[in-house]
Design a protein around this motif. Structure first.
Motif, PDB file in Angstrom:
ATOM      1  N   GLU A  18      49.800  29.965  45.854  1.00  0.00           N
ATOM      2  CA  GLU A  18      50.120  31.792  45.717  1.00  0.00           C
ATOM      3  C   GLU A  18      51.776  32.159  45.749  1.00  0.00           C
ATOM      4  O   GLU A  18      52.227  31.809  46.653  1.00  0.00           O
ATOM      5  N   LEU A  67      51.085  39.566  49.596  1.00  0.00           N
ATOM      6  CA  LEU A  67      49.703  37.676  49.664  1.00  0.00           C
ATOM      7  C   LEU A  67      48.908  38.011  50.472  1.00  0.00           C
ATOM      8  O   LEU A  67      47.512  38.078  49.562  1.00  0.00           O
ATOM      9  N   ARG A  71      44.602  38.919  49.162  1.00  0.00           N
ATOM     10  CA  ARG A  71      43.549  38.184  50.443  1.00  0.00           C
ATOM     11  C   ARG A  71      42.377  38.501  50.649  1.00  0.00           C
ATOM     12  O   ARG A  71      40.767  38.065  50.714  1.00  0.00           O
ATOM     13  N   PRO A  76      38.919  34.589  48.276  1.00  0.00           N
ATOM     14  CA  PRO A  76      38.993  33.975  47.600  1.00  0.00           C
ATOM     15  C   PRO A  76      37.907  32.614  47.645  1.00  0.00           C
ATOM     16  O   PRO A  76      37.817  31.637  48.005  1.00  0.00           O
ATOM     17  N   ASP A  92      41.299  36.138  41.077  1.00  0.00           N
ATOM     18  CA  ASP A  92      42.316  36.378  39.813  1.00  0.00           C
ATOM     19  C   ASP A  92      42.431  36.934  39.099  1.00  0.00           C
ATOM     20  O   ASP A  92      43.552  37.495  38.483  1.00  0.00           O
ATOM     21  N   LEU A  95      42.725  40.670  39.934  1.00  0.00           N
ATOM     22  CA  LEU A  95      44.688  40.946  40.107  1.00  0.00           C
ATOM     23  C   LEU A  95      44.617  41.789  39.322  1.00  0.00           C
ATOM     24  O   LEU A  95      45.250  43.180  39.886  1.00  0.00           O
ATOM     25  N   ASP A 124      51.555  36.754  41.524  1.00  0.00           N
ATOM     26  CA  ASP A 124      50.201  35.087  40.754  1.00  0.00           C
ATOM     27  C   ASP A 124      49.752  34.129  41.782  1.00  0.00           C
ATOM     28  O   ASP A 124      50.102  33.693  42.807  1.00  0.00           O
ATOM     29  N   THR A 125      47.967  34.957  41.949  1.00  0.00           N
ATOM     30  CA  THR A 125      47.803  33.705  43.201  1.00  0.00           C
ATOM     31  C   THR A 125      46.439  32.379  41.853  1.00  0.00           C
ATOM     32  O   THR A 125      45.982  32.257  42.605  1.00  0.00           O
ATOM     33  N   ASN A 126      46.986  32.451  40.561  1.00  0.00           N
ATOM     34  CA  ASN A 126      46.434  32.186  40.527  1.00  0.00           C
ATOM     35  C   ASN A 126      46.199  30.132  40.436  1.00  0.00           C
ATOM     36  O   ASN A 126      47.821  29.522  39.811  1.00  0.00           O
TER      37      ASN A 126
END
Length: 140
Positions: A18, A67, A71, A76, A92, A95, A124-126
């Motif tokens: 992430e 981040l 979360r 996740p 994601d 988001l 970007d968490t993907n």
């Protein structure tokens, strides 16, 4: 229209973690070439269903805090209906509803007009997609 609209695509390697990636210097470089000292608008757009653009302070922990907050808001885990990819990947896809995939910012005399501590960042968490595109467009 070439005089009033200029665009460029950045290729960002966001990696497999992430990330919050500061794009401010990239935006300024683009404006030096595209704006030529003119005033107008800079549009930043991420053509991905799992990333966003944020204006935040970086380097003082706010990027890490963002981040962590994401979360907490979007864990996740396996609660998501969207289930392909890494476990929890469905979050994601949610988001961009919280961190939109675009921002439009003022440009004055060729310079991005940000607040003292604001930076333009890719969020970007993907972890399944390490390569991102970011489209910068200047309109005067």
């Amino acid at each position: 229209m070439a005089d009033t609209f200029t665009t460029k695509t950045l290729h960002i390697a966001s990696g497999s973690d992430e990330t919050v990636t500061d794009l401010t210097a990239d935006c300024e470089r683009f404006l030096r070439a595209a704006a030529g000292g003119r005033s107008g608008l800079l549009n930043i757009f991420v053509p991905h269903a799992t990333a966003g653009i944020a204006l935040i302070e970086t380097g003082a922990g706010s990027d890490t805090d963002l981040l962590a907050a994401l979360r907490d808001l979007l864990p996740p885990d396996d609660r998501w209906q969207h289930r392909h990819g890494t476990p929890g990947h469905g979050r994601d896809h949610v988001l961009p509803a919280l961190v939109p995939p675009h921002a439009t910012l003022p440009v004055v005399e060729g310079h991005l007009e940000l607040g003292t501590w604001q930076s333009v960042c890719l969020v970007d968490t993907n972890v399944d997609n390490p390569d991102r595109q970011v489209r910068l467009s200047f309109l005067c």
